[in-house]
Design a protein around this motif. Structure first.
Motif, PDB file in Angstrom:
ATOM      1  N   ILE A   5       0.819  -1.341   0.264  1.00 36.73           N
ATOM      2  CA  ILE A   5       0.167  -0.020  -0.084  1.00 36.73           C
ATOM      3  C   ILE A   5       0.686   1.349   0.216  1.00 36.73           C
ATOM      4  CG2 ILE A   5      -1.420   1.365   1.109  1.00 36.73           C
ATOM      5  CD1 ILE A   5      -2.356  -1.749   2.230  1.00 36.73           C
ATOM      6  N   ARG A   6       1.256   1.374   0.651  1.00 38.24           N
ATOM      7  CA  ARG A   6       2.436   2.705   1.050  1.00 38.24           C
ATOM      8  C   ARG A   6       4.201   2.253   1.196  1.00 38.24           C
ATOM      9  NH1 ARG A   6      -0.033   7.109   3.016  1.00 38.24           N
ATOM     10  NH2 ARG A   6       2.629   8.166   2.502  1.00 38.24           N
ATOM     11  N   PRO A   7       5.032   1.745  -0.480  1.00 36.33           N
ATOM     12  CA  PRO A   7       6.256   1.540  -0.543  1.00 36.33           C
ATOM     13  C   PRO A   7       7.476   2.317  -0.038  1.00 36.33           C
ATOM     14  CG  PRO A   7       5.166   1.822  -2.656  1.00 36.33           C
ATOM     15  CD  PRO A   7       4.223   2.383  -1.119  1.00 36.33           C
ATOM     16  N   GLU A   8       6.779   3.674   0.869  1.00 33.94           N
ATOM     17  CA  GLU A   8       7.936   4.353   0.936  1.00 33.94           C
ATOM     18  C   GLU A   8       8.107   4.096   2.583  1.00 33.94           C
ATOM     19  OE1 GLU A   8       4.174   6.720   0.878  1.00 33.94           O
ATOM     20  OE2 GLU A   8       4.784   4.447  -0.261  1.00 33.94           O
ATOM     21  N   TYR A   9       7.467   3.123   2.837  1.00 39.98           N
ATOM     22  CA  TYR A   9       7.657   3.272   4.277  1.00 39.98           C
ATOM     23  C   TYR A   9       8.165   1.502   4.620  1.00 39.98           C
ATOM     24  CZ  TYR A   9       5.474   7.423   5.110  1.00 39.98           C
ATOM     25  OH  TYR A   9       5.167   9.048   4.729  1.00 39.98           O
ATOM     26  N   GLU A  65      -0.361   8.474  13.309  1.00 43.72           N
ATOM     27  CA  GLU A  65       0.319   9.839  14.026  1.00 43.72           C
ATOM     28  C   GLU A  65       1.243  10.120  12.459  1.00 43.72           C
ATOM     29  OE1 GLU A  65       1.425  10.412  17.843  1.00 43.72           O
ATOM     30  OE2 GLU A  65      -0.732   9.654  17.972  1.00 43.72           O
ATOM     31  N   ALA A  66       2.396   9.934  12.234  1.00 40.21           N
ATOM     32  CA  ALA A  66       3.068   9.696  12.035  1.00 40.21           C
ATOM     33  C   ALA A  66       2.766  10.151  10.435  1.00 40.21           C
ATOM     34  CB  ALA A  66       3.795   8.566  11.876  1.00 40.21           C
ATOM     35  N   GLY A  67       1.896   9.915   9.878  1.00 42.82           N
ATOM     36  CA  GLY A  67       1.306  10.696   8.343  1.00 42.82           C
ATOM     37  C   GLY A  67       1.819   9.237   7.765  1.00 42.82           C
ATOM     38  N   MET A  68       1.767   7.800   7.948  1.00 44.01           N
ATOM     39  CA  MET A  68       2.605   6.788   7.295  1.00 44.01           C
ATOM     40  C   MET A  68       1.143   5.998   6.604  1.00 44.01           C
ATOM     41  SD  MET A  68       5.444   4.970   9.984  1.00 44.01           S
ATOM     42  CE  MET A  68       5.802   3.422   8.702  1.00 44.01           C
ATOM     43  N   PHE A 122      -7.065   6.511   3.097  1.00 43.70           N
ATOM     44  CA  PHE A 122      -7.847   5.683   1.984  1.00 43.70           C
ATOM     45  C   PHE A 122      -7.029   4.825   1.802  1.00 43.70           C
ATOM     46  CE2 PHE A 122      -8.680  10.440   0.600  1.00 43.70           C
ATOM     47  CZ  PHE A 122     -10.267  10.736   0.124  1.00 43.70           C
ATOM     48  N   ASP A 123      -6.035   4.985   2.998  1.00 44.32           N
ATOM     49  CA  ASP A 123      -4.497   3.165   2.960  1.00 44.32           C
ATOM     50  C   ASP A 123      -5.388   3.144   3.740  1.00 44.32           C
ATOM     51  OD1 ASP A 123      -2.953   5.162   1.520  1.00 44.32           O
ATOM     52  OD2 ASP A 123      -1.834   5.624   3.469  1.00 44.32           O
ATOM     53  N   ILE A 124      -6.305   3.177   5.069  1.00 45.03           N
ATOM     54  CA  ILE A 124      -7.144   2.705   5.905  1.00 45.03           C
ATOM     55  C   ILE A 124      -7.971   1.284   5.553  1.00 45.03           C
ATOM     56  CG2 ILE A 124      -8.791   2.224   7.981  1.00 45.03           C
ATOM     57  CD1 ILE A 124      -6.301   2.827   8.121  1.00 45.03           C
ATOM     58  N   ILE A 125      -9.120   2.086   3.534  1.00 44.48           N
ATOM     59  CA  ILE A 125      -9.737   1.179   3.341  1.00 44.48           C
ATOM     60  C   ILE A 125      -9.027   0.124   2.341  1.00 44.48           C
ATOM     61  CG2 ILE A 125     -11.605   1.803   1.284  1.00 44.48           C
ATOM     62  CD1 ILE A 125     -12.285   4.454   2.755  1.00 44.48           C
ATOM     63  N   PHE A 173      -5.030   0.474  13.229  1.00 44.02           N
ATOM     64  CA  PHE A 173      -4.336   0.154  12.023  1.00 44.02           C
ATOM     65  C   PHE A 173      -3.216   0.834  13.010  1.00 44.02           C
ATOM     66  CE2 PHE A 173      -8.707   0.082  10.294  1.00 44.02           C
ATOM     67  CZ  PHE A 173      -8.689  -1.068  10.123  1.00 44.02           C
ATOM     68  N   CYS A 174      -2.579   1.634  13.727  1.00 41.37           N
ATOM     69  CA  CYS A 174      -1.433   2.751  14.242  1.00 41.37           C
ATOM     70  C   CYS A 174      -0.156   1.459  14.508  1.00 41.37           C
ATOM     71  CB  CYS A 174      -2.019   3.007  15.328  1.00 41.37           C
ATOM     72  SG  CYS A 174      -1.946   2.120  17.354  1.00 41.37           S
ATOM     73  N   SER A 175      -0.640   0.275  14.642  1.00 46.69           N
ATOM     74  CA  SER A 175       0.675  -0.658  14.750  1.00 46.69           C
ATOM     75  C   SER A 175       0.746  -1.229  14.306  1.00 46.69           C
ATOM     76  CB  SER A 175       1.034  -0.533  15.929  1.00 46.69           C
ATOM     77  OG  SER A 175       0.519  -1.807  16.714  1.00 46.69           O
ATOM     78  N   ILE A 176       0.950  -2.936  13.945  1.00 44.32           N
ATOM     79  CA  ILE A 176       0.790  -4.194  13.186  1.00 44.32           C
ATOM     80  C   ILE A 176       0.651  -5.032  14.384  1.00 44.32           C
ATOM     81  CG2 ILE A 176       2.650  -6.461  12.796  1.00 44.32           C
ATOM     82  CD1 ILE A 176       4.530  -4.587  11.068  1.00 44.32           C
TER      83      ILE A 176
END
Length: 76
Positions: free
Chosen positions: A11-15, A25-28, A32-35, A59-62
């Motif tokens: 979903i977010r390969p930059e992280y 909170e960190a903006g990761m 839209f990513d949550i959906i 959804f804030c952590s693994i």
């Protein structure tokens, strides 16, 4: 954990999602990513996530995502 991390990276390969920080909170991850994440988790773990569980704290952590999967009847 690695399966969840892989979904997050898709979903977010930059992280790398290895840091012990709040992903929201960190903006990761954004709304839209949550959906997208909910859909991917449901498909990959053969679960149905209740709408009332779609909250930032789930959804804030693994670890939070693992707890949500288990709550939704999934097996890790």
């Amino acid at each position: 954990m690695e399966k969840i991390r892989g979904i997050l990276i898709d979903i977010r390969p930059e992280y790398d999602f290895l840091e012990d920080i709040d992903f929201i909170e960190a903006g990761m991850l954004d709304s839209f990513d949550i959906i997208t994440l909910v859909t991917d988790l449901e498909e990959n773990f053969d679960i149905r996530i209740d709408g009332s569980d779609i909250l930032p704290e789930n959804f804030c952590s693994i670890k939070a995502i693992e707890n949500l999967i288990e709550k939704s009847g999934g097996v890790l």
